[in-house]
Design an enzyme around this catalytic site. Structure first.
Site, short mmCIF file in Angstrom:
data_model
loop_
_atom_site.label_atom_id
_atom_site.label_comp_id
_atom_site.label_asym_id
_atom_site.label_seq_id
_atom_site.Cartn_x
_atom_site.Cartn_y
_atom_site.Cartn_z
N LYS A 154 70.26 24.67 -1.35
CA LYS A 154 70.61 23.72 -2.54
C LYS A 154 69.56 22.88 -2.37
O LYS A 154 70.58 23.20 -3.70
CB LYS A 154 71.51 22.72 -0.51
CG LYS A 154 71.69 21.56 -1.21
CD LYS A 154 72.04 20.33 -0.36
CE LYS A 154 71.34 19.44 0.21
NZ LYS A 154 70.39 18.26 -0.37
N ARG A 194 77.75 18.29 3.49
CA ARG A 194 77.23 18.00 2.49
C ARG A 194 75.69 18.67 1.73
O ARG A 194 75.76 19.76 1.11
CB ARG A 194 76.00 17.48 2.27
CG ARG A 194 77.35 15.61 2.39
CD ARG A 194 76.46 13.97 1.73
NE ARG A 194 74.92 14.62 0.43
CZ ARG A 194 73.93 13.83 1.08
NH1 ARG A 194 73.46 13.32 2.13
NH2 ARG A 194 72.71 14.70 0.19
N ASP A 211 60.23 5.40 -9.01
CA ASP A 211 58.78 4.67 -9.12
C ASP A 211 58.17 5.53 -10.22
O ASP A 211 57.84 5.85 -11.39
CB ASP A 211 58.29 4.21 -8.96
CG ASP A 211 57.54 4.60 -8.11
OD1 ASP A 211 58.56 4.58 -6.86
OD2 ASP A 211 56.78 4.42 -7.90
N ASP A 257 62.54 17.68 6.38
CA ASP A 257 64.12 18.46 6.37
C ASP A 257 64.14 19.15 7.92
O ASP A 257 65.54 18.85 7.93
CB ASP A 257 64.17 18.78 5.59
CG ASP A 257 64.99 17.63 4.32
OD1 ASP A 257 65.34 16.45 4.68
OD2 ASP A 257 65.14 18.74 2.64
C1 UD1 Z 1 63.24 15.72 -1.54
C2 UD1 Z 1 65.22 16.78 -1.50
C3 UD1 Z 1 64.61 15.99 0.56
C4 UD1 Z 1 63.46 15.95 1.16
C5 UD1 Z 1 62.10 15.48 0.53
C6 UD1 Z 1 61.15 15.89 0.76
C7 UD1 Z 1 66.00 17.69 -2.83
C8 UD1 Z 1 67.74 16.87 -3.11
N1 UD1 Z 1 66.16 16.56 -1.69
O1 UD1 Z 1 63.96 14.35 -1.54
O2 UD1 Z 1 65.65 17.00 1.49
O3 UD1 Z 1 63.52 15.27 2.76
O4 UD1 Z 1 62.05 16.47 -1.35
O5 UD1 Z 1 61.11 16.95 0.63
O6 UD1 Z 1 65.28 17.78 -3.01
N2 UD1 Z 1 58.29 8.54 -3.65
C9 UD1 Z 1 57.94 7.56 -4.30
N3 UD1 Z 1 58.54 7.04 -5.23
C10 UD1 Z 1 59.61 7.67 -6.48
C11 UD1 Z 1 60.18 9.49 -5.33
C12 UD1 Z 1 59.42 9.53 -4.37
O7 UD1 Z 1 57.23 6.73 -3.74
O8 UD1 Z 1 59.46 7.84 -7.17
C13 UD1 Z 1 58.21 8.48 -2.89
C14 UD1 Z 1 59.55 8.50 -1.21
O9 UD1 Z 1 59.38 7.48 -1.35
C15 UD1 Z 1 58.94 9.53 0.31
C16 UD1 Z 1 57.90 10.91 -1.05
O10 UD1 Z 1 57.71 10.34 -2.09
O11 UD1 Z 1 58.62 9.06 0.67
C17 UD1 Z 1 58.45 12.03 -0.84
O12 UD1 Z 1 60.17 11.74 -1.77
P1 UD1 Z 1 60.65 12.81 -2.76
O13 UD1 Z 1 59.49 14.36 -2.79
O14 UD1 Z 1 60.49 12.36 -4.05
O15 UD1 Z 1 62.10 13.29 -1.84
P2 UD1 Z 1 63.44 14.06 -3.16
O16 UD1 Z 1 62.28 14.38 -4.12
O17 UD1 Z 1 63.99 12.43 -3.24
#
Ligand code: UD1
Length: 424
Positions: A22, A403, A128, A311
């Site tokens: 997915k 989902r 961000d 996950d």
């Molecule tokens: C993706 C996965 C999700 C998984 C996660 C972590 C998909 C669709 N989803 O989510 O299933 O649990 O990776 O492996 O692929 N963060 C920031 N700033 C940002 C973005 C993220 O501080 O701009 C932080 C988040 O709050 C979190 C960490 O970075 O603590 C990792 O998040 P991120 O890797 O971005 O998760 P997703 O890509 O949303």
């Protein structure tokens, strides 16, 4: 709302095929916005998140056709859709991953309006790092009325770090990499996410004519190209679905075979299961999982890839609830991701949460109860607990499971679980 009812205590046996990932399919689908010409993508699971992403892309002018074998044909008519650049709140609120249309829209159509995804039950989920990365490439971005509004002329390659407080960002790396492939000049992304799903997107883009090197490493180099073409591509197997079925085999002391597995993407999961005492043997793309009565308590810390995936945290917690002794699970990615704990406690588990750790004391027997799913992977953890709990477990809010898992109850039932869906 549908419910799932499980009568616990049945050992799983037999074989199950793992679907395409997915979390690889969603950004790859979004990246089709970048291509001139149609693509055929194999191995796309038939789940609600994919349907949501299809709707978002159709809204942006995409023509999408699903075949029964899991192949998706996606085509955008070049030049006809430049006035379409919005991913609306009604769709984005259903699935945070819809944010991965932002980078492709910006670089290809020079304009993007994507609903701000907002918070989420597993904790704060800021964007961000996505925004900083795209700004560094030259985009003008502001947030108004709940939308991320971005515009750009042709983006320009530069050096970008995607390091955040909790490591890199998976979808942020997908967004910035997808934007950089059509930028002018070379982009270097430092602290890029190394997850297999990010690698799959990079391989997909390279097949379409992009020039990305360093795939799977924390420094990605992207030489911008002028255009990309349609491709035939197959998505990698879903490592989280595979890990979930491995634990289903382990928790029921079963003996199951998983087809279509990339064990090299599951090293942390398989190593931890072996440490617990589960027997796992892999030959080629087939893994055999054999449970037994002699499991050991372990400690687990979730980390970015190649560490233990967040996950898989809820699923491991379900297993450790049944293993004698004290186990500690520490969550380093989404530090509040413990919504499944009170539900497991309703099933007789002994778990205490302290800051970002859960301290679990294994009990000889979980008991069936009415429980409610808060999020996708929490739902997987509860279903696994239900497979071994004494008596009947009724799981509410199954739409979370739908989902991300295709026909989970049917596939578990084929392996010998006594499980059925009650339709609303
Ligand atoms: C993706 C996965 C999700 C998984 C996660 C972590 C998909 C669709 N989803 O989510 O299933 O649990 O990776 O492996 O692929 N963060 C920031 N700033 C940002 C973005 C993220 O501080 O701009 C932080 C988040 O709050 C979190 C960490 O970075 O603590 C990792 O998040 P991120 O890797 O971005 O998760 P997703 O890509 O949303």
């Amino acid at each position: 709302m549908d419910k799932i009812v499980i009568e616990g205590g049945h050992r799983l046996e037999g074989s199950v095929r793992i679907n395409g990932a997915k979390n690889a399919a969603l950004p790859v689908m979004a990246a089709c916005l970048l291509l001139d010409g149609p693509s055929r993508i194999k191995g796309i699971p038939n789940i609600v998140d994919i349907q949501t992403q299809s709707k978002i892309l159709e809204n942006l002018g995409g023509q999408i056709k699903r075949h029964d074998d899991g192949t998706l044909e996606i085509a955008f008519r070049d030049g006809e859709n430049n006035d379409k650049y919005t991913a609306p709140y009604e769709l984005v609120r259903k699935m945070r991953a819809s944010i991965c249309v932002l980078g492709p829209l910006l670089t290809k159509r020079r304009k993007a309006k994507v609903s701000y995804p907002g918070g989420c039950v597993i904790g704060q989920r800021p964007v961000d790092l996505h925004i900083n990365g795209l700004r560094a490439l030259g985009a003008q971005i502001e947030t108004t009325e709940g939308y991320i509004n971005a515009t750009a002329d042709r983006l320009k390659g530069t050096d970008i770090s995607l390091k955040g407080k909790y490591g890199s960002t998976v979808l942020g790396t997908c967004n910035v990499m997808s934007a950089a492939v059509l930028a002018e000049g070379t982009t270097i992304i430092e602290d890029a996410a190394r997850e297999p799903e990010v690698q799959d997107l990079a391989n997909f883009l390279n097949t379409a004519g992009a020039k990305i090197t360093g795939i799977g490493e924390s420094r990605l180099t992207i030489e911008g190209v002028k255009e990309l073409h349609g491709v035939d591509y197959e998505i990698i197997p879903d490592r989280i679905e595979a890990g979930t079925f491995m634990i289903a085999g382990a928790i029921t002391k079963g003996n199951i075979t998983l087809e279509n597995v990339r064990a090299d993407h599951l090293t942390a999961v398989i190593d931890k299961l072996k440490e617990i005492g589960v027997e796992i043997n892999t030959i080629g793309n087939t893994s055999r999982v054999k449970g037994n009565n002699l499991y050991h308590n372990v400690d687990i810390t979730t980390l970015p890839y190649p560490g233990m995936p967040t996950d898989m945290q809820a699923q491991f917690m379900a297993l450790l609830c049944t293993v004698e002794g004290k186990s500690i699970i520490t969550e380093k990615i989404f530090t509040d991701r413990f919504m499944h704990v009170p539900e497991l406690v309703r099933m007789g588990a002994d778990i205490r949460v302290e800051v970002s750790s859960a301290i679990i004391r294994g009990t000889p027997c979980l008991t069936g109860a009415n429980v409610m799913i808060s999020d996708l992977r929490a739902g997987a953890g509860l279903a696994l607990a239900g497979l071994v709990a004494k008596g009947t477990t009724t799981i509410d809010r199954v739409y979370h499971l739908d989902r991300g898992y295709e026909r989970l109850e049917e596939r578990l039932s084929k392996l010998g679980a006594v499980i059925k869906r009650i339709r609303d």
